[in-house]
Every structure is written in structure tokens, then in C-alpha cells.
Design a protein around this motif. Structure first.
Motif, short mmCIF file in Angstrom:
data_model
loop_
_atom_site.label_atom_id
_atom_site.label_comp_id
_atom_site.label_asym_id
_atom_site.label_seq_id
_atom_site.Cartn_x
_atom_site.Cartn_y
_atom_site.Cartn_z
N ARG A 162 0.84 11.76 -10.15
CA ARG A 162 0.12 12.92 -10.03
C ARG A 162 0.74 14.29 -10.04
N PHE A 184 1.00 4.13 -3.01
CA PHE A 184 0.65 5.64 -2.72
C PHE A 184 1.84 6.54 -3.41
N MET A 213 0.85 -1.11 0.08
CA MET A 213 0.07 0.05 0.03
C MET A 213 0.61 1.27 0.00
N MET A 214 2.08 1.37 0.72
CA MET A 214 2.77 2.33 0.92
C MET A 214 3.61 2.49 -0.52
N TYR A 218 1.26 6.60 -6.82
CA TYR A 218 0.23 7.52 -7.21
C TYR A 218 0.45 9.17 -7.13
N MET A 219 1.33 9.25 -5.93
CA MET A 219 1.86 10.79 -5.83
C MET A 219 2.76 11.35 -7.01
#
Length: 435
Positions: free
Chosen positions: A363, A356, A352-353, A359-360
Motif C-alpha cells: 500500500r 498484514f 496473518m501477521m 499489505y501495508m
């Protein structure tokens, strides 16, 4: 009156005659009479019976010095009397029974000169007479056990038939023995002793049939062959020494998890099993264990550990022959730090880390791409004569592939200048005036 006095005078004279016998009457109830036969016996064999006069309180009383005060009186019918011997305070008779049965023989002791007086002591016995042979089957082994009729497997047994013949009635007879050991083995011998080795454990009955034959000469029939037989048996319980304990169970376990350990005993049941948990593998002391009675060669031991650490099962077992002991080490892990339990949650958290972070990153890259497209739209218009690709495509090419596709450094510096021109200035412009 005279005729009435004669009976009274007769009684007085009779009492006067009995005065010398007063010690014998006083002795009544003070002594005991013990009878000792050498029977039972077979028909035709001679039996000896001895009667002994003893003090009633185990000899503290002293018998009279004169042995002429008493007489032994026997009743042995229908047994035939073949001899009698009287000694000091004892008497012995020899009798023969020609028919089988149980015959009572009684004897009492009275004053020597008064058979009708009260007996000093009396006794009676029942003498068994049988038409078969009389004897015993005796089993012995070099290793003696404290339990009756218990013997070891794979160790030689000595089985003997002992004929009971105190009168030597069978001194001229020949014997034949048919043996059955109860495990399927049979044999016939002329010897009264055999040696046998049982290879398996269990309860067995060894049997022997004895046949005796001899010649006898009688006035009526002449020479003839007589035969007597007898069947004898003995019960045996064959045991096996306890050679060891096989322990089957885990060596690593969690706390609050049920553990099952199987104990296989290499020996004969029944067993007395004793076990205890210790931090180290040490022998069990007296009374410091959990006793369990086991009737088979296997036993399941269950336990639940509540505290982590290193433990050792100290196990001790014994049967009626021998005993042995064994150890079993086990490591107990706390349930809160088991790697297998928490490996999946940790991997999920790390995944999950990483998702994330990706994803950042994507983005931020997309946001920067939008700013570059806006700048190209405002400050770099397309020419009608030299058509260029769309602004977004050109921006992406300049950002990602520009340094590799531009031919000269001046072009590269121009692209950098266009891109950085959209950023706010880091300093304020200063106006210059010429005077």
C-alpha cells in the motif's frame, strides 16, 4: 394268704441275688463302647472288628480293676464268624461276608453273670461288603500345594493304586492295571505305580481299571481261576506358575484423557490382581492397593489422570501357586501446553501477521508511485519531437530500474533531483539583499 406271699418272697430273693451286680448297674451310662473295623472288604475276605470300652469323659474316670465284671455280646448275622478274642475291656471278632451288601454289626457290654441286666454300654456299625476290589488311587507330587487336588503342570506326578487287603486275601493274585489320564493318554502296566507329566493346565480325571486273578482249590469244583475287578478315579486340577505380567498401554498421555492398559498374565487363573499409582516404581505394601479378582489371563485397566506429572503403575498378581509383580511408567502432559494442540493456531497467527505486513508495504509503495506520477505530469511535459513513454511507466522505470539504465551519473542525479523536488523543503528560504 400263704399262696399270695410266695410271689413276694420270690421277688425278694431275686433282688438279693442281684446285689453283687450293683457296681455294674451303677456303671451304666458312664462308659462308651467304640467299634473299629478294618473294612470295607470284598466278598470272601476276612474283616476284623474291635470293640473297646472307654470312659465317657475322655478317661478321667477309672475303670474297675477286675475285668471279670463285664462280658461283650455280639450280633453279626448273616456274616460268618471265623474268630473271637476277648481282652481287658476289649473284644475282637473276625467275620466273612460271602454276598455283597451292608450288614449291621452290634455289640453291648453287660455284667458277666447277668445277661438280662441293663447294658453298661452298647454300639452298632454297618459293615459294607462288595464284590469288587477295594482300594484308593493316590496322586502325589514333589511340590506340595496348600489346596487339595491341585498340582503343577510340567512337573512329574506319581499315581499309585493302594489295594485295601488287611487280611491278605489277594496275596497270591496277579494284577493288571489299565490307566487313562484324561488328556488322551492311556497305558497298561503290571505295576501299581506310574509317573506322568501333564503339559497343559485344566481339570482332569485320572482313571484306572484293576483286574486281579488267582487260583483257588475247592472240594466241589477243584482248581479254578477266580477274578475280581475294580474301577477307581481321582480328580486333578493342573495349575501353572505365574511367570510374569505383560503390560500393553501408552507411555504418554494428556490429563483428563481416558487411558486403557491391557494386562496379559503368563499363568493360570483365577488370579488376585492388585494395582496402585505411585510417583516412583516401588513394590506394593500390605493393604495399599486396589484388589481385583480376574478369572482369565487378560484384564483391561482404565484410569483418567487429572494432574500432570510422572507416574508408575505398580501391579501385583498371584494365583494359588505363585505371585509376581510388574511396573509401567507413564508421563502425563497438561492439556493447556500440548504442542500438537496449539501448533495450528500459532501458525495461523503468524501467517496473518505476515500478510498484514505485506499489505501495508504494497500500500505504501502504491501511494508513493501515485505521487511520482503527479510530479512528472506537472513539471516534465513531453516534447512533440521526442515522444516519451507515459508518465506512470517512466516513473516506475526511474524508481525501480533507473540506477541501472541511466548511462551517466549526471542523468541519475537529474532523476533524483526531479523526484525530491516534490517533497516539502526542510528549511525556510532566506532572502538576500545587496546594498
Amino acid at each position: 394268704m400263704a399262696p399270695a406271699l410266695w410271689p413276694r418272697l420270690g421277688r425278694i430273693l431275686w433282688l438279693a441275688c442281684l446285689l453283687p451286680l450293683a457296681p455294674a448297674r451303677v456303671a451304666a451310662g458312664v462308659y462308651e463302647l467304640h467299634l473299629t473295623p478294618d473294612g470295607p472288604a470284598t466278598t470272601g475276605a476276612e474283616v476284623t472288628i474291635t470293640a473297646s470300652l472307654v470312659a465317657d469323659d475322655n478317661g478321667s474316670l477309672v475303670l474297675p480293676a477286675s475285668t471279670r465284671l463285664y462280658r461283650f455280646r455280639w450280633i453279626h448275622t448273616p456274616l460268618l464268624l471265623t474268630g473271637k478274642t476277648d481282652e481287658a475291656f476289649s473284644s475282637t471278632i473276625r467275620v466273612v461276608g460271602n454276598v455283597p451288601g451292608n450288614f449291621p454289626v452290634s455289640v453291648w457290654v453287660t455284667a458277666a453273670d447277668c445277661g438280662m441286666c441293663q447294658p453298661v454300654a452298647r454300639s452298632v456299625l454297618v459293615l459294607p461288603i462288595t464284590e469288587f476290589l477295594v482300594g484308593n488311587l493316590v496322586v502325589t507330587q514333589n511340590t506340595s500345594l496348600p489346596w487339595p487336588s491341585s498340582y503343577l503342570t510340567k512337573t512329574v506326578l506319581k499315581v499309585s493304586f493302594l489295594l485295601h487287603d488287611p487280611s491278605n486275601f489277594f496275596k497270591t493274585a496277579s494284577f493288571l492295571y489299565s490307566w487313562d489320564f484324561g488328556d488322551g493318554t492311556q497305558m497298561v502296566t503290571k505295576d501299581a505305580t506310574v509317573y506322568y507329566n501333564y503339559s497343559i493346565v485344566g481339570s482332569f480325571t485320572v482313571k484306572v481299571k484293576v483286574v486281579a486273578e488267582w487260583e483257588q482249590v475247592t472240594p466241589d469244583v477243584g482248581k479254578g481261576v477266580l477274578q475280581k475287578t475294580g474301577d477307581f478315579s481321582a480328580s486333578l486340577k493342573l495349575q501353572e506358575t505365574l511367570r510374569g505380567i505383560q503390560v500393553l498401554g501408552p507411555t504418554l498421555i494428556q490429563t483428563f484423557q481416558k487411558m486403557i492398559v491391557t494386562l496379559n498374565f503368563l499363568g493360570s487363573p483365577p488370579l488376585n490382581v492388585c494395582w496402585r499409582l505411585k510417583p516412583e516404581c516401588l513394590p506394593l505394601g500390605e493393604g495399599e492397593c486396589h484388589p481385583v479378582s480376574v478369572g482369565s489371563t487378560a484384564y483391561n485397566l482404565t484410569h483418567i489422570f487429572r494432574d500432570p506429572g510422572d507416574y508408575c503403575f505398580s501391579i501385583q498378581a498371584e494365583n494359588i501357586i505363585s505371585k509376581t509383580h510388574q511396573y509401567h511408567k507413564i508421563q502425563v502432559w497438561p492439556s493447556s501446553i500440548q504442542p500438537a494442540v496449539f501448533a495450528f493456531p500459532c501458525a495461523t497467527l503468524i501467517t496473518m501477521m505476515l500478510a498484514f505486513i505485506m499489505y501495508m508495504t504494497l500500500r505504501n509503495a502504491a501511494h508513493q508511485k501515485d505521487m511520482v506520477e503527479v510530479a512528472d505530469f506537472d513539471f516534465s511535459p513531453m516534447s512533440d519531437k521526442n515522444p516519451e513513454p507515459p508518465t506512470g511507466v517512466r516513473c516506475c522505470c526511474q524508481m525501480c530500474c533507473g540506477p541501472f539504465l541511466l548511462e551517466t551519473p549526471s542523468e541519475y542525479l537529474e532523476v533524483v533531483r526531479e523526484n525530491h523536488g516534490l517533497l516539502p523543503p526542510l528549511y525556510k528560504s532566506v532572502k538576500t539583499y545587496t546594498v
